[in-house]
Design a protein around this motif. Structure first.
Motif, PDB file in Angstrom:
ATOM      1  N   THR A 274      -3.584  17.441  -9.203  1.00  3.29           N
ATOM      2  CA  THR A 274      -2.746  18.440  -8.723  1.00  3.29           C
ATOM      3  C   THR A 274      -1.427  18.665  -9.597  1.00  3.29           C
ATOM      4  N   GLU A 275      -1.015  17.212  -9.959  1.00  5.26           N
ATOM      5  CA  GLU A 275       0.398  17.221 -10.861  1.00  5.26           C
ATOM      6  C   GLU A 275      -0.295  18.066 -12.231  1.00  5.26           C
ATOM      7  N   SER A 276      -1.521  17.653 -12.809  1.00  7.73           N
ATOM      8  CA  SER A 276      -1.523  18.619 -14.000  1.00  7.73           C
ATOM      9  C   SER A 276      -1.723  19.764 -13.868  1.00  7.73           C
ATOM     10  N   VAL A 277      -2.411  20.212 -12.906  1.00  8.92           N
ATOM     11  CA  VAL A 277      -2.397  21.597 -12.419  1.00  8.92           C
ATOM     12  C   VAL A 277      -1.052  22.391 -12.386  1.00  8.92           C
ATOM     13  N   LEU A 278      -0.235  21.760 -11.568  1.00  9.85           N
ATOM     14  CA  LEU A 278       1.108  22.291 -11.527  1.00  9.85           C
ATOM     15  C   LEU A 278       1.912  22.516 -12.725  1.00  9.85           C
TER      16      LEU A 278
ATOM     17  N   ALA B  88       0.597  22.608 -15.728  1.00  4.77           N
ATOM     18  CA  ALA B  88      -0.273  23.785 -16.577  1.00  4.77           C
ATOM     19  C   ALA B  88       0.363  25.089 -15.988  1.00  4.77           C
ATOM     20  N   GLY B  89       0.877  25.238 -14.623  1.00  2.31           N
ATOM     21  CA  GLY B  89       1.414  26.384 -14.149  1.00  2.31           C
ATOM     22  C   GLY B  89       2.979  26.737 -14.327  1.00  2.31           C
ATOM     23  N   GLY B  90       3.483  25.786 -15.235  1.00  2.00           N
ATOM     24  CA  GLY B  90       4.973  25.710 -15.236  1.00  2.00           C
ATOM     25  C   GLY B  90       5.748  25.264 -14.366  1.00  2.00           C
ATOM     26  N   TYR B  91       5.324  24.556 -13.463  1.00  2.00           N
ATOM     27  CA  TYR B  91       6.036  23.916 -12.551  1.00  2.00           C
ATOM     28  C   TYR B  91       6.634  22.637 -13.105  1.00  2.00           C
ATOM     29  N   ILE B  92       7.824  22.281 -12.453  1.00  2.00           N
ATOM     30  CA  ILE B  92       8.460  20.830 -12.985  1.00  2.00           C
ATOM     31  C   ILE B  92       8.118  20.017 -11.620  1.00  2.00           C
ATOM     32  N   THR B  93       7.518  18.752 -11.796  1.00  2.00           N
ATOM     33  CA  THR B  93       7.084  18.051 -10.929  1.00  2.00           C
ATOM     34  C   THR B  93       7.455  16.505 -11.249  1.00  2.00           C
ATOM     35  N   THR B  94       7.536  15.721  -9.900  1.00  2.00           N
ATOM     36  CA  THR B  94       7.582  14.306 -10.093  1.00  2.00           C
ATOM     37  C   THR B  94       6.705  13.720  -8.801  1.00  2.00           C
ATOM     38  N   VAL B  95       5.971  12.460  -9.560  1.00  2.00           N
ATOM     39  CA  VAL B  95       5.142  11.851  -8.598  1.00  2.00           C
ATOM     40  C   VAL B  95       6.113  10.571  -8.206  1.00  2.00           C
ATOM     41  N   THR B  96       6.029  10.405  -6.722  1.00  2.00           N
ATOM     42  CA  THR B  96       6.644   9.119  -6.115  1.00  2.00           C
ATOM     43  C   THR B  96       5.643   8.381  -5.288  1.00  2.00           C
ATOM     44  N   ASP B  97       5.632   7.025  -5.263  1.00  2.00           N
ATOM     45  CA  ASP B  97       5.141   6.510  -4.264  1.00  2.00           C
ATOM     46  C   ASP B  97       5.990   6.391  -3.046  1.00  2.00           C
TER      47      ASP B  97
ATOM     48  N   MET C 122       0.722  -1.040  -0.094  1.00  2.00           N
ATOM     49  CA  MET C 122       0.040  -0.029   0.114  1.00  2.00           C
ATOM     50  C   MET C 122       0.917   1.190   0.084  1.00  2.00           C
ATOM     51  N   SER C 123       0.820   2.274  -0.923  1.00  6.13           N
ATOM     52  CA  SER C 123       1.483   3.287  -0.812  1.00  6.13           C
ATOM     53  C   SER C 123       0.527   4.748  -0.898  1.00  6.13           C
ATOM     54  N   VAL C 124       1.100   5.683  -1.164  1.00  6.49           N
ATOM     55  CA  VAL C 124       0.792   6.753  -1.290  1.00  6.49           C
ATOM     56  C   VAL C 124       1.404   7.848  -2.227  1.00  6.49           C
ATOM     57  N   LYS C 125       0.738   8.724  -3.212  1.00  8.28           N
ATOM     58  CA  LYS C 125       1.276   9.454  -3.982  1.00  8.28           C
ATOM     59  C   LYS C 125       1.893  10.600  -3.531  1.00  8.28           C
ATOM     60  N   GLN C 126       3.106  10.895  -3.574  1.00  5.40           N
ATOM     61  CA  GLN C 126       3.796  12.140  -3.412  1.00  5.40           C
ATOM     62  C   GLN C 126       4.419  13.054  -4.408  1.00  5.40           C
ATOM     63  N   ILE C 127       3.785  14.357  -4.369  1.00  2.00           N
ATOM     64  CA  ILE C 127       4.245  15.154  -5.533  1.00  2.00           C
ATOM     65  C   ILE C 127       5.159  16.100  -5.188  1.00  2.00           C
ATOM     66  N   SER C 128       6.554  15.972  -5.932  1.00  4.61           N
ATOM     67  CA  SER C 128       7.667  16.730  -5.597  1.00  4.61           C
ATOM     68  C   SER C 128       7.517  17.900  -6.658  1.00  4.61           C
ATOM     69  N   VAL C 129       7.836  19.417  -6.240  1.00  6.70           N
ATOM     70  CA  VAL C 129       7.762  20.209  -7.127  1.00  6.70           C
ATOM     71  C   VAL C 129       8.949  21.110  -6.696  1.00  6.70           C
ATOM     72  N   PHE C 130       9.553  21.442  -7.969  1.00  7.90           N
ATOM     73  CA  PHE C 130      10.943  21.857  -7.843  1.00  7.90           C
ATOM     74  C   PHE C 130      10.775  23.439  -7.986  1.00  7.90           C
ATOM     75  N   ILE C 131      11.357  24.099  -6.904  1.00 12.59           N
ATOM     76  CA  ILE C 131      11.240  25.548  -6.924  1.00 12.59           C
ATOM     77  C   ILE C 131      12.164  26.213  -6.836  1.00 12.59           C
ATOM     78  N   GLU C 132      12.389  27.392  -7.550  1.00 13.83           N
ATOM     79  CA  GLU C 132      13.442  28.250  -7.629  1.00 13.83           C
ATOM     80  C   GLU C 132      13.812  28.750  -5.931  1.00 13.83           C
ATOM     81  N   ASN C 133      15.185  28.668  -5.633  1.00 13.81           N
ATOM     82  CA  ASN C 133      15.281  29.125  -4.304  1.00 13.81           C
ATOM     83  C   ASN C 133      15.459  30.771  -4.270  1.00 13.81           C
ATOM     84  N   LYS C 134      14.420  31.324  -4.293  1.00 14.27           N
ATOM     85  CA  LYS C 134      14.582  33.055  -4.284  1.00 14.27           C
ATOM     86  C   LYS C 134      13.382  33.415  -3.176  1.00 14.27           C
ATOM     87  N   LYS C 135      13.634  34.677  -3.068  1.00  9.44           N
ATOM     88  CA  LYS C 135      12.443  35.113  -2.185  1.00  9.44           C
ATOM     89  C   LYS C 135      11.088  35.047  -2.857  1.00  9.44           C
ATOM     90  N   GLY C 136      10.123  34.654  -2.005  1.00 10.96           N
ATOM     91  CA  GLY C 136       8.644  34.500  -2.436  1.00 10.96           C
ATOM     92  C   GLY C 136       8.325  33.321  -3.363  1.00 10.96           C
TER      93      GLY C 136
END
Length: 140
Positions: free
Chosen positions: A55-59, A61-70, A1-15
């Motif tokens: 959530t992955e689709s929405v992210l 579409a917003g230009g975010y780089i994502t991965t999904v991990t079990d 049994m597992s859960v889907k985790q979404i990783s979102v890569f975000i630039e390390n800058k203010k805001g």
């Protein structure tokens, strides 16, 4: 049994984290748990949410780089030694824990999220020790 985790890569800058979480909120996504890891140039926002696929689709579409991990989720008792017991079971099964984080669900249960090198072996070892793993629906 597992859960889907979404990783979102975000630039390390203010805001950047505020912008990302606002984007998530504005799309009605409920974040149940999160963890943030960073380097000098970027951060990784790891989230557990109610609908990982959309959530992955929405992210994206917003230009975010994502991965999904079990990942594995286990309910954990609020008493000394609970986490150590889980980790000992995994160690005995020769499972490598890459990272872990915790959260409290609205029903009052505490859960640990584990990213391990072998979900099947870890799940079997935990089940053999009487430790219940949770699925996506259990967390919501």
């Amino acid at each position: 049994m597992s859960v889907k985790q979404i990783s979102v890569f975000i630039e390390n800058k203010k805001g950047a984290l505020a912008t990302c979480t606002r984007y998530i909120a504005d799309h009605g996504i409920n974040i149940r748990a999160l963890s943030i890891a960073d380097t000098q140039d970027f951060g990784i926002l790891r989230i557990i949410c109610d609908d990982p696929k959309s959530t992955e689709s929405v992210l994206k579409a917003g230009g975010y780089i994502t991965t999904v991990t079990d990942v594995l989720a286990t309910e954990i008792a609020d008493k000394p030694g609970s986490m150590a017991t889980i980790l000992e079971v995994l160690a005995e099964a020769q499972v490598i824990v890459e990272y872990t984080y915790a959260f409290l669900a609205p029903d009052g249960h505490a859960y640990m999220i584990f990213r391990v090198d072998d979900n099947a072996v870890a799940s079997a070892a935990l089940a053999g020790a009487g430790i219940k793993t949770a699925n996506q629906e259990d967390l919501f």
